[in-house]
Design a protein around this motif. Structure first.
Motif, PDB file in Angstrom:
ATOM      1  N   LYS A  19     -20.461  34.672 -54.541  1.00 56.61           N
ATOM      2  CA  LYS A  19     -19.170  34.928 -53.622  1.00 56.61           C
ATOM      3  C   LYS A  19     -18.206  35.274 -55.013  1.00 56.61           C
ATOM      4  O   LYS A  19     -17.401  36.068 -54.741  1.00 56.61           O
ATOM      5  N   TRP A  64     -15.399  41.834 -46.732  1.00 60.12           N
ATOM      6  CA  TRP A  64     -14.710  40.500 -46.855  1.00 60.12           C
ATOM      7  C   TRP A  64     -14.076  40.003 -45.914  1.00 60.12           C
ATOM      8  O   TRP A  64     -14.501  38.597 -45.173  1.00 60.12           O
ATOM      9  N   GLN A 395     -22.869  38.138 -48.392  1.00 56.80           N
ATOM     10  CA  GLN A 395     -22.019  38.417 -49.697  1.00 56.80           C
ATOM     11  C   GLN A 395     -22.639  39.492 -50.173  1.00 56.80           C
ATOM     12  O   GLN A 395     -21.829  40.466 -50.633  1.00 56.80           O
TER      13      GLN A 395
END
Length: 423
Positions: A19, A64, A395
């Motif tokens: 992340k 995101w 991610q």
């Protein structure tokens, strides 16, 4: 439990690192866009850099947003169609239960999977191990006293007794006796019975007390004058000698007239049992009289009490006979299963049918159980588990989005510049 906790902690560390890296990439592309715009008037190449950085920033930011929207509201804002998993928690649970019921528990895949398992071989291997069979026999024996007590208290003993009496009343005694005697005579077993009877009679004739009783009987029947000359002893010797000789001849000669006559008697008796209505009525009357006598009930109850006492005492003994026999029987069953592929195949087919039918009858309950379990989960804990499991891959979508977006922006900027060169 400790290993699972360690794995979860390792996954959490990996997720935090990825992340952070994805966020750093987003910050980097945004900063690169600002720098490229600043230097764009100085050289045309900075325009390409700016286009790449702008599109990469937009792509990374969009991915995101998409990833966060699966689990929660981005930045806590009440944006429609976000926090998808929490808002659809109950629907996901119902859909998951229905999906498993429809696809995983369908008859064809269940039966196919069950046919891959050799249940009989597993049972045979398990039972063939004497230690396992001994443990199973011990377990059954430990349950025996409680089982006997439960039978006493539940009234099952009386029920079984009544059922036995009912079935005995239904049995036709004459045909049954005829069948049993036919089985005895098929291989000449009745002749062995005659041999035993003749041997017993011969033994009686050599018994002093018996001979004395016969002599006394003869003495009473003869006139007194003959007794003066001991005619009773002479007659007794002649009778015994003749009878013994006759018995020895009959025992030695397989075709002796006595044996032929005995064969004829047994055969005629069997035929009369099969065909004579009078014999059948007498046999049924005898059976009813016997079953109606209170002594029969007393004998049955006494037999049950004796059996229970024996089993309870034997179960407590260190060298239990029942346990040894049960252990040997289980081991023998295992060995027979291992040696007989036909029986194993039949057992496996039966197990597949039984288990497949059971699964089909219970699969709706399985689906509801799974749905109820998912509904009962804490949503935050559920999201945490999902993120730990697939969060790392999610991610990487941000990295891919930034790269693909940047390349797309670069291509569009190049196309734009090419169109400007056209006349």
């Amino acid at each position: 439990m400790g290993e699972q906790l360690n794995r979860d902690q390792e996954r959490a560390r990996d997720l935090r690192r990825i992340k952070l890296a994805a966020t750093a990439l987003l910050v980097f592309t945004a900063a690169l866009f600002i720098v490229a715009r600043h230097f764009e008037p100085r050289h045309w190449a900075w325009g390409y850099v700016a286009a790449f950085a702008a599109a990469a920033t937009v792509g990374g930011l969009a991915d995101w947003y998409a990833i966060v929207a699966l689990f929660r509201r981005p930045l806590g804002l009440p944006i429609p169609h976000t926090a998808i998993i929490p808002r659809n928690h109950l629907r996901i649970a119902d859909t998951l239960g229905e999906f498993i019921e429809t696809n995983f528990l369908a008859p064809e895949p269940v039966e196919a999977r069950l046919r891959e398992v050799d249940f009989a071989a597993l049972v045979a291997d398990w039972l063939s191990d004497r230690e396992r069979s001994s443990a199973l026999a011990g377990f059954v024996l430990r349950l025996l006293p409680q089982s006997l007590g439960a039978i006493e208290q539940s009234g099952l003993k009386d029920f079984i007794g009544k059922r036995i009496m009912t079935e005995l009343e239904r049995i036709e005694l004459a045909p049954l006796a005829a069948g049993l005697l036919s089985a005895v005579t098929e291989k000449g077993r009745h002749q062995r019975l005659l041999d035993e009877l003749l041997a017993a009679l011969e033994k009686v004739l050599t018994n002093e007390e018996t001979l004395e009783a016969l002599r006394e009987k003869i003495r009473k029947e003869l006139p007194a004058l003959f007794n003066l000359y001991r005619a009773d002893a002479y007659l007794l010797r002649k009778i015994v000698a003749s009878t013994s000789a006759f018995i020895q001849d009959a025992r030695a000669d397989a075709k002796h007239p006595l044996r032929v006559e005995f064969d004829s008697f047994v055969t005629n008796f069997i035929d009369r049992l099969r065909s004579s209505a009078a014999f059948a009525r007498r046999a049924e009357s005898l059976k009813r009289d016997m079953l109606a006598r209170p002594e029969i009930v007393t004998v049955a109850e006494g037999a049950w009490d004796s059996l229970r006492s024996f089993l309870e005492q034997d179960a407590k003994a260190s060298d239990s006979q029942v346990r040894r026999q049960l252990e040997a029987m289980l081991v023998d069953i295992g060995g027979q299963l291992a040696r007989d592929p036909a029986i194993r195949a039949e057992i496996n087919r039966g197990m597949v049918r039984v288990l497949a039918d059971f699964v089909q009858s219970q699969k709706s309950g399985v689906g509801r159980f799974i749905a109820d379990q998912v509904k009962s989960w804490d949503i935050d804990m559920l999201i945490g588990r999902i993120e730990l499991t697939v969060g790392r891959d999610l991610q990487y979508i941000r990295f891919n989005g930034a790269m693909i977006g940047g390349l797309a922006g670069l291509a569009l900027h190049a196309l734009e510049q090419g169109l400007k060169l056209l006349p």
